[in-house]
Structure formats: C-alpha cells, structure tokens
Design an enzyme around this catalytic site. Sequence first.
Site, PDB file in Angstrom:
ATOM      1  N   LYS A 217       0.828  -1.218   0.000  1.00  0.00           N
ATOM      2  CA  LYS A 217       0.000   0.000   0.000  1.00  0.00           C
ATOM      3  C   LYS A 217       0.854   1.256   0.000  1.00  0.00           C
ATOM      4  O   LYS A 217       0.635   2.167  -0.795  1.00  0.00           O
ATOM      5  CB  LYS A 217      -0.922   0.031   1.226  1.00  0.00           C
ATOM      6  CG  LYS A 217      -1.898  -1.120   1.316  1.00  0.00           C
ATOM      7  CD  LYS A 217      -2.848  -0.956   2.500  1.00  0.00           C
ATOM      8  CE  LYS A 217      -2.150  -0.940   3.845  1.00  0.00           C
ATOM      9  NZ  LYS A 217      -1.595  -2.238   4.258  1.00  0.00           N
TER      10      LYS A 217
ATOM     11  N   ARG B 126     -10.058   0.813   7.585  1.00  0.00           N
ATOM     12  CA  ARG B 126      -9.513  -0.465   8.047  1.00  0.00           C
ATOM     13  C   ARG B 126     -10.622  -1.378   8.547  1.00  0.00           C
ATOM     14  O   ARG B 126     -10.341  -2.491   8.988  1.00  0.00           O
ATOM     15  CB  ARG B 126      -8.622  -0.216   9.247  1.00  0.00           C
ATOM     16  CG  ARG B 126      -7.119  -0.025   9.172  1.00  0.00           C
ATOM     17  CD  ARG B 126      -6.333  -0.877   8.291  1.00  0.00           C
ATOM     18  NE  ARG B 126      -4.990  -1.092   8.755  1.00  0.00           N
ATOM     19  CZ  ARG B 126      -3.918  -0.459   8.281  1.00  0.00           C
ATOM     20  NH1 ARG B 126      -4.014   0.440   7.339  1.00  0.00           N
ATOM     21  NH2 ARG B 126      -2.715  -0.764   8.729  1.00  0.00           N
TER      22      ARG B 126
ATOM     23  N   ARG C 193      11.684  -5.761   5.709  1.00  0.00           N
ATOM     24  CA  ARG C 193      11.693  -4.334   6.043  1.00  0.00           C
ATOM     25  C   ARG C 193      12.181  -4.125   7.482  1.00  0.00           C
ATOM     26  O   ARG C 193      12.811  -3.110   7.783  1.00  0.00           O
ATOM     27  CB  ARG C 193      10.287  -3.745   5.866  1.00  0.00           C
ATOM     28  CG  ARG C 193      10.242  -2.251   6.129  1.00  0.00           C
ATOM     29  CD  ARG C 193       8.915  -1.634   5.753  1.00  0.00           C
ATOM     30  NE  ARG C 193       7.820  -2.164   6.558  1.00  0.00           N
ATOM     31  CZ  ARG C 193       6.553  -1.850   6.385  1.00  0.00           C
ATOM     32  NH1 ARG C 193       6.215  -1.028   5.409  1.00  0.00           N
ATOM     33  NH2 ARG C 193       5.627  -2.356   7.154  1.00  0.00           N
TER      34      ARG C 193
ATOM     35  N   ARG D  29      10.984  -0.548  11.998  1.00  0.00           N
ATOM     36  CA  ARG D  29       9.701  -0.033  12.492  1.00  0.00           C
ATOM     37  C   ARG D  29       9.259  -0.845  13.709  1.00  0.00           C
ATOM     38  O   ARG D  29       9.413  -2.066  13.727  1.00  0.00           O
ATOM     39  CB  ARG D  29       8.660  -0.157  11.364  1.00  0.00           C
ATOM     40  CG  ARG D  29       7.929   1.124  11.101  1.00  0.00           C
ATOM     41  CD  ARG D  29       7.095   1.007   9.874  1.00  0.00           C
ATOM     42  NE  ARG D  29       5.866   0.250  10.101  1.00  0.00           N
ATOM     43  CZ  ARG D  29       4.892   0.152   9.217  1.00  0.00           C
ATOM     44  NH1 ARG D  29       5.010   0.742   8.051  1.00  0.00           N
ATOM     45  NH2 ARG D  29       3.816  -0.543   9.485  1.00  0.00           N
TER      46      ARG D  29
ATOM     47  N   ARG E 147      -1.071  -8.498  13.367  1.00  0.00           N
ATOM     48  CA  ARG E 147      -1.575  -7.582  12.328  1.00  0.00           C
ATOM     49  C   ARG E 147      -2.362  -8.363  11.270  1.00  0.00           C
ATOM     50  O   ARG E 147      -3.373  -7.882  10.764  1.00  0.00           O
ATOM     51  CB  ARG E 147      -0.406  -6.814  11.689  1.00  0.00           C
ATOM     52  CG  ARG E 147       0.069  -5.669  12.569  1.00  0.00           C
ATOM     53  CD  ARG E 147       1.488  -5.264  12.276  1.00  0.00           C
ATOM     54  NE  ARG E 147       1.664  -4.631  10.986  1.00  0.00           N
ATOM     55  CZ  ARG E 147       2.852  -4.415  10.429  1.00  0.00           C
ATOM     56  NH1 ARG E 147       3.960  -4.792  11.057  1.00  0.00           N
ATOM     57  NH2 ARG E 147       2.938  -3.826   9.270  1.00  0.00           N
TER      58      ARG E 147
HETATM   59  P1  B4P Z   1       3.429  -1.950   2.500  1.00  0.00           P
HETATM   60  O1  B4P Z   1       2.323  -2.894   2.361  1.00  0.00           O
HETATM   61  O2  B4P Z   1       3.468  -0.783   1.557  1.00  0.00           O
HETATM   62  O3  B4P Z   1       3.392  -1.591   4.030  1.00  0.00           O
HETATM   63  P2  B4P Z   1       2.594  -0.455   4.763  1.00  0.00           P
HETATM   64  O4  B4P Z   1       2.041   0.575   3.842  1.00  0.00           O
HETATM   65  O5  B4P Z   1       3.539   0.036   5.760  1.00  0.00           O
HETATM   66  O6  B4P Z   1       1.305  -1.142   5.374  1.00  0.00           O
HETATM   67  P3  B4P Z   1       1.013  -1.653   6.829  1.00  0.00           P
HETATM   68  O7  B4P Z   1      -0.385  -2.149   6.784  1.00  0.00           O
HETATM   69  O8  B4P Z   1       2.072  -2.628   7.220  1.00  0.00           O
HETATM   70  O9  B4P Z   1       1.182  -0.401   7.809  1.00  0.00           O
HETATM   71  P4  B4P Z   1       0.408   0.980   8.015  1.00  0.00           P
HETATM   72  O10 B4P Z   1       1.461   2.017   8.061  1.00  0.00           O
HETATM   73  O11 B4P Z   1      -0.717   1.184   7.055  1.00  0.00           O
HETATM   74  O12 B4P Z   1       4.900  -2.563   2.233  1.00  0.00           O
HETATM   75  C1  B4P Z   1       5.521  -3.535   3.015  1.00  0.00           C
HETATM   76  C2  B4P Z   1       6.912  -3.895   2.440  1.00  0.00           C
HETATM   77  O13 B4P Z   1       6.793  -4.609   1.201  1.00  0.00           O
HETATM   78  C3  B4P Z   1       7.812  -2.701   2.110  1.00  0.00           C
HETATM   79  O14 B4P Z   1       9.081  -2.918   2.664  1.00  0.00           O
HETATM   80  C4  B4P Z   1       7.909  -2.648   0.590  1.00  0.00           C
HETATM   81  O15 B4P Z   1       9.181  -2.211   0.118  1.00  0.00           O
HETATM   82  C5  B4P Z   1       7.678  -4.101   0.192  1.00  0.00           C
HETATM   83  N1  B4P Z   1       7.017  -4.202  -1.119  1.00  0.00           N
HETATM   84  C6  B4P Z   1       5.998  -3.432  -1.573  1.00  0.00           C
HETATM   85  N2  B4P Z   1       5.621  -3.814  -2.822  1.00  0.00           N
HETATM   86  C7  B4P Z   1       6.431  -4.884  -3.164  1.00  0.00           C
HETATM   87  C8  B4P Z   1       6.525  -5.738  -4.343  1.00  0.00           C
HETATM   88  N3  B4P Z   1       5.719  -5.579  -5.409  1.00  0.00           N
HETATM   89  N4  B4P Z   1       7.437  -6.720  -4.325  1.00  0.00           N
HETATM   90  C9  B4P Z   1       8.260  -6.902  -3.248  1.00  0.00           C
HETATM   91  N5  B4P Z   1       8.224  -6.117  -2.131  1.00  0.00           N
HETATM   92  C10 B4P Z   1       7.314  -5.117  -2.072  1.00  0.00           C
HETATM   93  O16 B4P Z   1      -0.248   0.807   9.476  1.00  0.00           O
HETATM   94  C11 B4P Z   1       0.525   0.616  10.648  1.00  0.00           C
HETATM   95  C12 B4P Z   1      -0.382   0.596  11.896  1.00  0.00           C
HETATM   96  O17 B4P Z   1      -1.067   1.871  12.051  1.00  0.00           O
HETATM   97  C13 B4P Z   1      -1.526  -0.427  11.905  1.00  0.00           C
HETATM   98  O18 B4P Z   1      -1.104  -1.722  12.340  1.00  0.00           O
HETATM   99  C14 B4P Z   1      -2.523   0.255  12.904  1.00  0.00           C
HETATM  100  O19 B4P Z   1      -2.136   0.052  14.234  1.00  0.00           O
HETATM  101  C15 B4P Z   1      -2.388   1.725  12.590  1.00  0.00           C
HETATM  102  N6  B4P Z   1      -3.371   2.200  11.583  1.00  0.00           N
HETATM  103  C16 B4P Z   1      -3.098   2.637  10.314  1.00  0.00           C
HETATM  104  N7  B4P Z   1      -4.241   2.986   9.687  1.00  0.00           N
HETATM  105  C17 B4P Z   1      -5.256   2.756  10.569  1.00  0.00           C
HETATM  106  C18 B4P Z   1      -6.678   2.903  10.509  1.00  0.00           C
HETATM  107  N8  B4P Z   1      -7.309   3.364   9.416  1.00  0.00           N
HETATM  108  N9  B4P Z   1      -7.414   2.552  11.599  1.00  0.00           N
HETATM  109  C19 B4P Z   1      -6.826   2.102  12.706  1.00  0.00           C
HETATM  110  N10 B4P Z   1      -5.493   1.939  12.845  1.00  0.00           N
HETATM  111  C20 B4P Z   1      -4.719   2.253  11.787  1.00  0.00           C
END
Ligand code: B4P
Length: 188
Positions: free
Chosen positions: A13, A88, A127, A133, A144
């Site tokens: 994402k 979410r 990561r 992180r 998660r």
């Molecule tokens: P991503 O999937 O991009 O990870 P993210 O955006 O950080 O999502 P995540 O759900 O983990 O965390 P968020 O910050 O939203 O990428 C993961 C890895 O994969 C990266 O290292 C990337 O380089 C790699 N990658 C990507 N594409 C690839 C490909 N094609 N091939 C290979 N590798 C690839 O949320 C964190 C926390 O915040 C949540 O757990 C929650 O506590 C809170 N939160 C956020 N939004 C919320 C909401 N709406 N409501 C309640 N809590 C919320």
Amino acid sequence: MNVLLIGPPGSGKGTQGKRLADLLGIEHLATGDLLRAEVDAGTDLGREAEAIMASGELVPDDVILALVMPKVRAASAANGYLLDGFPRSVEQAREARRSAEEHDATPDAVVYLEVPRDELKRRILARAESEGRADDNEETVTNRLRVFDEATAPLVDYYRGRGLLHEIDADRSEDEVTESILAVLPKR
Ligand code: B4P
C-alpha cells in the site's frame, strides 16, 4: 480523482500509494504515516496511538476519523486523494462515507492488493532489517494479519457490493502492480 487503496500489511500500500499519487497528481494520505508522525511529535494523539500500533491492533475509530477526514475533504476539494490504509474496517468505511457524501468527497475507485500470506511475512520481516519499524517483528506481524482478517477483509465484500472494487494481483514487481492499477482506474 479519489482512490482508496486497501490490502493486508505488507501488500505494498505504502509503495503503490506514493507512486500512484505522484503519477495522478493527487494527494497521498497514509493513515499509518500520519499516526507515526504524531508519535514522533509526541502529541497526545501520538501517545495514545503508540502502544496500540506497536501491538498491531487498530487505533480507535474516533481518533482515526478526526485525524483523516479533514485532510480527505481538503484533498478532494483540490485535485483528489489516494487514501492508503484507510478505512480499516466496515465501521470506518460507513462513517467515512457519511462524512464524504456531505462534502462531495466519495471515492471513485477502491483498489485491493492481493498477496499470499508467506510473501506478506517475508516482505515485512525484510523491512524490519532495513527500517526497524516498531511493529515489524514476527509476533506483531502475526497479530496484524489476524486483525486484518477480522476487521479489514470484510471491506472487500462491502466495496464489491457497492460496485467500486478492483482486485489486483500484487505478488509481482512494483512496476507491474502500478501498471495494473492504472489500467483499472476510471479514465478522467
Ligand atoms: P506496505 O504494504 O506498503 O506496508 P505499509 O504501507 O507500511 O502497510 P502496513 O499495513 O504494514 O502499515 P500501516 O502504516 O498502514 O509494504 C511492506 C513492504 O513490502 C515494504 O518494505 C515494501 O518495500 C515491500 N514491497 C511493496 N511492494 C512490493 C513488491 N511488489 N514486491 C516486493 N516487495 C514489495 O499501518 C501501521 C499501523 O497503524 C496499523 O497496524 C494500525 O495500528 C495503525 N493504523 C493505520 N491505519 C489505521 C486505521 N485506518 N485505523 C486504525 N489503525 C490504523
């Protein structure tokens, strides 16, 4: 254009959100990044969110909605938004819809990134090595993914029912995933 990007943790994402927002000239709003900025700044909201995020649970709906909806309305009134990681849960989606409808800020498309479970874990643990992180570790990742299955996965049916959903195979290179998403978005 207004786009929602949803998917399990590690589905790309954040990666796709940045790229698409740049390519489409719309604002990238990532609730995870907004929350981490509050934690880093030591605000009351950040202090409330820090332990919840570190455990992999969801931050309470009222906190998230107050943080994100004013930004959603402002971005929609400008060129549009790419919302990454929100909603979410179906409850967040319903509340957001109520508010967005009042302000003509509803999404034009919802993109769901699909990736097999073992690849999700592999990406997040990779990561953890590079970025350190607080929520990227084996124990929290398992939680998660459980929270995703219980709270977030029902959004797929919710948005399919509303005729907005595009499911994308995101177990491919970053470029291939970006191209597939661009191909399904409504033409402006
Ligand atoms: P991503 O999937 O991009 O990870 P993210 O955006 O950080 O999502 P995540 O759900 O983990 O965390 P968020 O910050 O939203 O990428 C993961 C890895 O994969 C990266 O290292 C990337 O380089 C790699 N990658 C990507 N594409 C690839 C490909 N094609 N091939 C290979 N590798 C690839 O949320 C964190 C926390 O915040 C949540 O757990 C929650 O506590 C809170 N939160 C956020 N939004 C919320 C909401 N709406 N409501 C309640 N809590 C919320």
